[in-house]
Design an enzyme around this catalytic site. Structure first.
Site, PDB file in Angstrom:
ATOM      1  N   ARG A  97      82.555  41.054  62.850  1.00 25.69           N
ATOM      2  CA  ARG A  97      81.394  41.343  62.226  1.00 25.69           C
ATOM      3  C   ARG A  97      81.556  42.460  61.119  1.00 25.69           C
ATOM      4  O   ARG A  97      80.520  43.338  60.855  1.00 25.69           O
ATOM      5  CB  ARG A  97      80.373  41.867  63.161  1.00 25.69           C
ATOM      6  CG  ARG A  97      80.170  40.840  64.205  1.00 25.69           C
ATOM      7  CD  ARG A  97      79.724  39.327  63.755  1.00 25.69           C
ATOM      8  NE  ARG A  97      79.271  38.473  64.864  1.00 25.69           N
ATOM      9  CZ  ARG A  97      80.444  37.731  65.232  1.00 25.69           C
ATOM     10  NH1 ARG A  97      81.535  37.848  64.437  1.00 25.69           N
ATOM     11  NH2 ARG A  97      80.133  36.838  66.097  1.00 25.69           N
ATOM     12  N   SER A  99      71.338  38.178  66.855  1.00 24.76           N
ATOM     13  CA  SER A  99      72.041  39.230  67.743  1.00 24.76           C
ATOM     14  C   SER A  99      72.070  40.698  66.975  1.00 24.76           C
ATOM     15  O   SER A  99      72.375  40.949  65.939  1.00 24.76           O
ATOM     16  CB  SER A  99      73.499  38.883  67.870  1.00 24.76           C
ATOM     17  OG  SER A  99      73.455  37.628  68.401  1.00 24.76           O
ATOM     18  N   GLU A 106      73.649  45.454  64.492  1.00 25.48           N
ATOM     19  CA  GLU A 106      74.186  44.369  63.555  1.00 25.48           C
ATOM     20  C   GLU A 106      73.514  44.403  61.942  1.00 25.48           C
ATOM     21  O   GLU A 106      74.068  44.152  60.999  1.00 25.48           O
ATOM     22  CB  GLU A 106      74.382  43.174  64.116  1.00 25.48           C
ATOM     23  CG  GLU A 106      75.450  42.193  63.269  1.00 25.48           C
ATOM     24  CD  GLU A 106      75.781  40.870  64.004  1.00 25.48           C
ATOM     25  OE1 GLU A 106      75.753  39.814  63.349  1.00 25.48           O
ATOM     26  OE2 GLU A 106      75.697  40.883  65.239  1.00 25.48           O
TER      27      GLU A 106
END
Length: 333
Positions: free
Chosen positions: A158, A226, A327
């Site tokens: 990520r 998410s 995130e």
């Protein structure tokens, strides 16, 4: 006529109004617009699908530059060139329809193609770094419009060196896929390989069950997907957590010497934040389908989302000594 707010430009459906909105329908227009605003010293925010943004409320002193250049082309039998504003799931559908494997596990991920290398999107054992070969960038530091290698982006879980830096804007990407009728091994199917069409259908079904496929009529999908990345912790801490919870088969995966990646969703639930937390009256709640999604129940503000995020972080930290990292990109917060 008033300027639309970020509530209409993001999947969380919260956020205030930019000073102006500029829609760019070509890579050249996108680069030129960013260059012009940079020369003028005008703050800007590049917005693709808006699926990874949490924007503050109120009047915002910045321009929203909308990435709307779309298109998919075959460079050769297995290489796709994709304009940054193309809806990502359209790219996956195109690949599957053309018998090209490698990204079928990334079906249903919201947002635009240009965002995929920025945070190295991934799901079910697959990441964009597996197939990304190069990216066309407008370099805001040098003014260059250039193709760079995927390796130069330092892609990791990520992460890329584009994330949080604003140093460059993605204009196009290229992917090297495989001519095949079989999918990659799919983690959610225990490593099984199926046809590309079956893989895509299975991933979409799994994501829908978790509220991870956008649906305007379902508040469980009014989210940024998410919200927290899966934490990487020392193996010793993972052992402590597993012993404390007392469950067999805690999700844990090797992440380098002495390190393991844990499931953020699993930690959130075991820390005492179930699906729907903190309750039906809250304007922002965990999804009723998946604890990793923070959702807007219809009238939440950015501050409501932030408050819920901080609350979940605090509970997990207190219970397990693990710090969860958001995130999405936070703007003005």
């Amino acid at each position: 006529m008033s300027t639309p707010s970020f509530a209409s430009l993001t999947t969380l459906r919260v956020g205030g109004s930019p000073a102006e909105i500029i829609e760019c329908t070509s890579a050249e227009a996108l680069a030129e617009t960013v260059a012009r605003l940079d020369r003028a010293g005008s703050p800007l925010l590049v917005v693709g699908g808006g699926s990874n943004l949490l924007v503050a409320e109120g009047a915002l002193d910045l321009s929203a530059v909308l990435v709307r250049n779309e298109g998919i082309s075959l460079v050769d039998d297995t290489t796709l060139r994709i304009q940054a504003g193309t809806v990502w799931d359209d790219v996956v559908a195109f690949a599957v329809d053309h018998g090209l494997g490698g990204i079928e596990a990334l079906s249903g991920i919201p947002g635009s193609a240009g965002a995929t290398p920025v945070q190295n999107v991934g799901a079910y054992g697959s990441e964009i770094s597996d197939v990304l070969t190069r990216v066309r960038l407008y370099n805001r530091e040098t003014g260059a419009d250039e193709w760079v290698s995927a390796e130069s982006l330092e892609l990791a879980y990520r992460y890329s060196n584009l994330k949080f830096t604003s140093r460059a804007v993605v204009l196009e990407i290229e992917l090297a896929l495989e001519k095949t009728d079989q999918s990659i091994p799919l983690r959610h199917l225990g490593g099984e390989r199926v046809s590309l069409a079956e893989a895509r259908a299975s991933v979409l079904e799994t994501r829908r069950a978790k509220g991870m496929v956008l649906d305007a009529g379902d508040h469980d999908t009014w989210s940024a997907g998410s919200f927290f990345t899966n934490p990487v912790v020392p193996t010793s801490l993972a052992d402590e957590i597993e012993a404390k919870v007392g469950e067999d088969h805690m999700p844990r995966f090797a992440a380098g010497e002495g390190q393991e990646k844990l499931s953020a969703a699993w930690l959130i639930e075991r820390a005492g934040c179930p699906r729907g937390f903190p309750g039906e009256d809250a304007p922002a709640r965990l999804s009723t389908k998946h604890t990793l999604a923070l959702t807007n129940r219809g009238n939440a503000t950015a501050d409501d989302i932030v408050e819920l995020a901080r609350r979940v972080q605090g509970v997990v930290d207190k219970q397990f000594g693990v710090e969860l990292h958001p995130e999405p990109v936070w703007v003005g917060l």
